[in-house]
Design a protein around this motif. Structure first.
Motif, PDB file in Angstrom:
ATOM      1  N   MET A  53      45.318  47.967  32.504  1.00  0.00           N
ATOM      2  CA  MET A  53      44.432  47.356  33.506  1.00  0.00           C
ATOM      3  C   MET A  53      45.297  46.746  34.607  1.00  0.00           C
ATOM      4  SD  MET A  53      41.722  45.515  30.963  1.00  0.00           S
ATOM      5  CE  MET A  53      40.229  45.828  31.855  1.00  0.00           C
ATOM      6  N   HIS A  54      44.669  46.365  35.717  1.00  0.00           N
ATOM      7  CA  HIS A  54      45.434  45.685  36.761  1.00  0.00           C
ATOM      8  C   HIS A  54      45.917  44.346  36.191  1.00  0.00           C
ATOM      9  CE1 HIS A  54      44.107  48.730  39.492  1.00  0.00           C
ATOM     10  NE2 HIS A  54      42.836  48.437  39.291  1.00  0.00           N
ATOM     11  N   VAL A  55      47.190  44.090  36.290  1.00  0.00           N
ATOM     12  CA  VAL A  55      47.756  42.864  35.695  1.00  0.00           C
ATOM     13  C   VAL A  55      47.593  41.716  36.699  1.00  0.00           C
ATOM     14  CG1 VAL A  55      49.801  41.832  34.644  1.00  0.00           C
ATOM     15  CG2 VAL A  55      49.301  44.248  34.289  1.00  0.00           C
ATOM     16  N   THR A  56      46.438  41.077  36.619  1.00  0.00           N
ATOM     17  CA  THR A  56      46.082  40.004  37.559  1.00  0.00           C
ATOM     18  C   THR A  56      45.764  38.737  36.761  1.00  0.00           C
ATOM     19  OG1 THR A  56      43.725  40.468  37.419  1.00  0.00           O
ATOM     20  CG2 THR A  56      44.965  41.716  39.070  1.00  0.00           C
ATOM     21  N   SER A  57      45.519  37.657  37.484  1.00  0.00           N
ATOM     22  CA  SER A  57      45.190  36.392  36.815  1.00  0.00           C
ATOM     23  C   SER A  57      43.868  36.506  36.053  1.00  0.00           C
ATOM     24  CB  SER A  57      45.126  35.254  37.837  1.00  0.00           C
ATOM     25  OG  SER A  57      44.253  35.571  38.889  1.00  0.00           O
ATOM     26  N   GLU A  58      42.968  37.363  36.533  1.00  0.00           N
ATOM     27  CA  GLU A  58      41.674  37.528  35.863  1.00  0.00           C
ATOM     28  C   GLU A  58      41.848  38.327  34.568  1.00  0.00           C
ATOM     29  OE1 GLU A  58      42.180  38.333  39.167  1.00  0.00           O
ATOM     30  OE2 GLU A  58      41.358  36.429  39.914  1.00  0.00           O
ATOM     31  N   THR A  59      42.623  39.409  34.653  1.00  0.00           N
ATOM     32  CA  THR A  59      42.883  40.214  33.459  1.00  0.00           C
ATOM     33  C   THR A  59      43.588  39.363  32.399  1.00  0.00           C
ATOM     34  OG1 THR A  59      43.068  42.179  34.829  1.00  0.00           O
ATOM     35  CG2 THR A  59      44.008  42.340  32.627  1.00  0.00           C
ATOM     36  N   ALA A  60      44.483  38.496  32.859  1.00  0.00           N
ATOM     37  CA  ALA A  60      45.210  37.636  31.916  1.00  0.00           C
ATOM     38  C   ALA A  60      44.218  36.782  31.132  1.00  0.00           C
ATOM     39  CB  ALA A  60      46.188  36.754  32.675  1.00  0.00           C
ATOM     40  N   VAL A  89      33.706  36.941  40.194  1.00  0.00           N
ATOM     41  CA  VAL A  89      33.004  38.214  39.981  1.00  0.00           C
ATOM     42  C   VAL A  89      33.631  38.979  38.802  1.00  0.00           C
ATOM     43  CG1 VAL A  89      34.164  39.834  41.570  1.00  0.00           C
ATOM     44  CG2 VAL A  89      31.715  39.912  41.328  1.00  0.00           C
ATOM     45  N   MET A  90      34.962  38.862  38.660  1.00  0.00           N
ATOM     46  CA  MET A  90      35.609  39.511  37.509  1.00  0.00           C
ATOM     47  C   MET A  90      35.127  38.879  36.206  1.00  0.00           C
ATOM     48  SD  MET A  90      37.213  41.863  38.951  1.00  0.00           S
ATOM     49  CE  MET A  90      37.761  42.636  37.451  1.00  0.00           C
ATOM     50  N   ASP A  91      34.653  37.641  36.293  1.00  0.00           N
ATOM     51  CA  ASP A  91      34.111  36.939  35.130  1.00  0.00           C
ATOM     52  C   ASP A  91      33.064  37.810  34.424  1.00  0.00           C
ATOM     53  OD1 ASP A  91      33.520  34.879  33.380  1.00  0.00           O
ATOM     54  OD2 ASP A  91      32.112  33.896  34.747  1.00  0.00           O
ATOM     55  N   ALA A 135      46.411  42.379  48.566  1.00  0.00           N
ATOM     56  CA  ALA A 135      45.772  41.086  48.264  1.00  0.00           C
ATOM     57  C   ALA A 135      45.752  40.912  46.741  1.00  0.00           C
ATOM     58  CB  ALA A 135      44.379  41.026  48.877  1.00  0.00           C
ATOM     59  N   GLU A 136      44.835  40.125  46.230  1.00  0.00           N
ATOM     60  CA  GLU A 136      44.882  39.800  44.792  1.00  0.00           C
ATOM     61  C   GLU A 136      43.734  40.408  43.992  1.00  0.00           C
ATOM     62  OE1 GLU A 136      45.870  35.456  44.179  1.00  0.00           O
ATOM     63  OE2 GLU A 136      45.945  35.567  46.356  1.00  0.00           O
ATOM     64  N   GLY A 137      43.083  41.426  44.560  1.00  0.00           N
ATOM     65  CA  GLY A 137      41.960  42.031  43.849  1.00  0.00           C
ATOM     66  C   GLY A 137      40.711  41.181  44.018  1.00  0.00           C
ATOM     67  N   HIS A 138      39.703  41.517  43.236  1.00  0.00           N
ATOM     68  CA  HIS A 138      38.431  40.788  43.352  1.00  0.00           C
ATOM     69  C   HIS A 138      38.601  39.348  42.894  1.00  0.00           C
ATOM     70  CE1 HIS A 138      37.254  44.822  43.662  1.00  0.00           C
ATOM     71  NE2 HIS A 138      36.433  44.950  42.641  1.00  0.00           N
ATOM     72  N   PRO A 139      37.853  38.450  43.491  1.00  0.00           N
ATOM     73  CA  PRO A 139      37.911  37.054  43.058  1.00  0.00           C
ATOM     74  C   PRO A 139      37.435  36.883  41.610  1.00  0.00           C
ATOM     75  CG  PRO A 139      36.847  37.265  45.192  1.00  0.00           C
ATOM     76  CD  PRO A 139      36.995  38.652  44.649  1.00  0.00           C
TER      77      PRO A 139
HETATM   78  N1  ADE Z   1      39.931  45.181  39.830  1.00  0.00           N
HETATM   79  C1  ADE Z   1      39.603  44.699  41.029  1.00  0.00           C
HETATM   80  N2  ADE Z   1      39.947  43.410  41.146  1.00  0.00           N
HETATM   81  C2  ADE Z   1      40.554  43.057  39.989  1.00  0.00           C
HETATM   82  C3  ADE Z   1      41.117  41.858  39.501  1.00  0.00           C
HETATM   83  N3  ADE Z   1      41.139  40.747  40.234  1.00  0.00           N
HETATM   84  N4  ADE Z   1      41.624  41.880  38.265  1.00  0.00           N
HETATM   85  C4  ADE Z   1      41.599  43.008  37.531  1.00  0.00           C
HETATM   86  N5  ADE Z   1      41.068  44.154  37.920  1.00  0.00           N
HETATM   87  C5  ADE Z   1      40.545  44.189  39.153  1.00  0.00           C
END
Ligand code: ADE
Length: 419
Positions: free
Chosen positions: A50-57, A352-354, A345-349
């Motif tokens: 998955m995209h390794v972002t703060s939301e995925t974490a 919404v990822m919630d 940028a940092e992906g979706h806020p």
């Molecule tokens: N896809 C789009 N935005 C994302 C995010 N913030 N984290 C993980 N997957 C995404």
């Protein structure tokens, strides 16, 4: 513990950003607490690409709280947030294989590293993990219970596999849940795509012509937000229904070839290849900017762009490569034609990822609990999960809604009460 990340020293900053995102993810936090007591993933290994972002974490940590042994690799070479990878490794002992800017060999090596952990549950975003499992890593197949898929592109691939009888385990179509695509794809992609374009270029949007490729949920969001910033938006489509909807939503609709000489900024989010092709690029204005917000970097014909240029591109800003054509026109490619919202940028806020990630977590639990009965096809997320996520999200926003009165229920269930 094995891992492959840029720099563990980035961990403290990553943890702060994880907490910041977590504060916006009330549904996922509630699930994490519930998982902590119920431990639905005890003894389960989850392999995620998955995209390794703060939301995925935050999703990974919620699964871990539920007893899962989690391992993560990137679903795009440019989307990794290196500080987040470091925080997951350092504070949560989650093996992460992801480096922002990794080359394609490293990207595939990282997917294989996830599979080396012999996951029982697969979490995919774009279906590269599932596809690798079914081709070069069939040795891992026997232990897999099933998987979840995050995005439209991945589901298209999975349905093609299922149709060919090639899918060897059940997959849950998280993208198709209402609480996913109606919000993440539309409001998430809409906002984060404009965010990516702005961070990459810092140009004024008001008064510019923005050409949006497609009018699916993602493109709708982009068109809506571009219009909100004052752009003059043109939509291109191949589907008459979606085209008609775009027209009635107030957009100009025309073929890409007609839009090409008019556009200042082009953004494609169709899931298909070469939406912006060589012949379109040949007709574009000097200074045109090209961005992609679809899952793979195939929507812009990058090879044609390079072939038409007189030299190697000039990197004029961090996420802008400028190609000069024979006639002197300069065409700007943003974020290497990869997902602009995650590249620049940092992906979706997080807010919404919630909902998307609550859907992922609940779909994973559903797979574990129903593993004996689920067949090897692409399954919808049950409506009760969607309803639960929406209800908790609303409550977390402090919004309550009406309930039907007995009289109203009675009316809806009757057929003899007309005019
Ligand atoms: N896809 C789009 N935005 C994302 C995010 N913030 N984290 C993980 N997957 C995404």
């Amino acid at each position: 513990m094995e891992f492959d990340i840029k720099n563990v020293k980035l961990a403290p900053g990553g943890r702060h950003r994880m907490e910041w995102a977590g504060n916006e993810m009330a549904v996922l936090q509630g699930l994490k607490e519930k998982f902590g007591t119920e431990r639905p993933f005890a003894g389960i290994r989850v392999g995620a690409t998955m995209h390794v972002t703060s939301e995925t974490a935050n999703l990974m940590v919620a699964l871990q709280a539920g007893g899962a042994d989690v391992v993560l690799s990137a679903s795009n070479p440019l989307s990794t947030q290196d500080d987040i990878a470091a925080a997951l490794v350092s504070y949560y002992e989650i093996p992460v294989y992801a480096l922002k800017g990794e080359d394609m060999d490293t990207y595939h090596r990282h997917i294989n590293a996830v599979l080396d952990h012999k996951p029982h549950i697969i979490m995919d975003d774009g279906a590269d993990l599932v596809s690798t499992l079914h081709s070069s890593r069939r040795d891992v197949l026997p232990g897999v219970i099933g998987g979840t898929e995050e995005t439209t592109t991945g589901i298209v691939r999975l349905k093609a596999m299922a149709k060919d009888g090639a899918l060897e385990f059940p997959m849950m179509a998280v993208n198709d849940a209402m609480t996913k695509h109606l919000f993440d794809n539309r409001y998430g992609t809409g906002q984060s795509t404009m965010d990516g374009i702005l961070r990459a270029t810092n140009v004024l949007i008001a008064g510019r012509v923005i050409v949006v490729g497609g009018y699916g949920w993602c493109s709708r969001g982009i068109a809506m937000r571009a219009k909100g910033l004052g752009a003059n938006v043109i939509v291109t489509e191949i589907d008459p229904l979606k085209a008609l909807e775009a027209v009635m939503d107030g957009f100009r609709v025309m073929p890409m070839m007609e839009a090409a000489p008019q556009g200042d900024i082009f953004v494609s989010a169709t899931g298909d290849m070469h939406v912006l092709d060589g012949h379109h690029i040949a007709a574009m204005k000097d200074g045109a900017m090209l961005a992609n917000s679809g899952h793979f970097d195939i929507e812009i014909n990058k090879i044609a762009l390079q072939d038409m240029a007189v030299s190697e591109p000039k990197r004029v800003r961090e996420f802008v490569e400028q190609f000069t054509m024979e006639d002197g026109r300069r065409i700007n490619l943003l974020g290497e034609g990869r997902l602009i919202n995650l590249a620049a940028a940092e992906g979706h806020p997080a807010a919404v990822m919630d909902m998307s990630f609550a859907g992922q977590a609940m779909a994973a639990r559903y797979l574990v609990e129903n593993k004996e009965t689920l067949t090897n096809k692409v399954h919808s997320v049950p409506a009760v999960i969607d309803e639960e996520i929406a209800a908790i999200k609303l409550a977390s926003m402090g919004i309550s809604i009406d309930t039907l009165t007995d009289e109203q229920v009675n009316y809806l269930n009757s057929w003899d009460m007309g005019s």
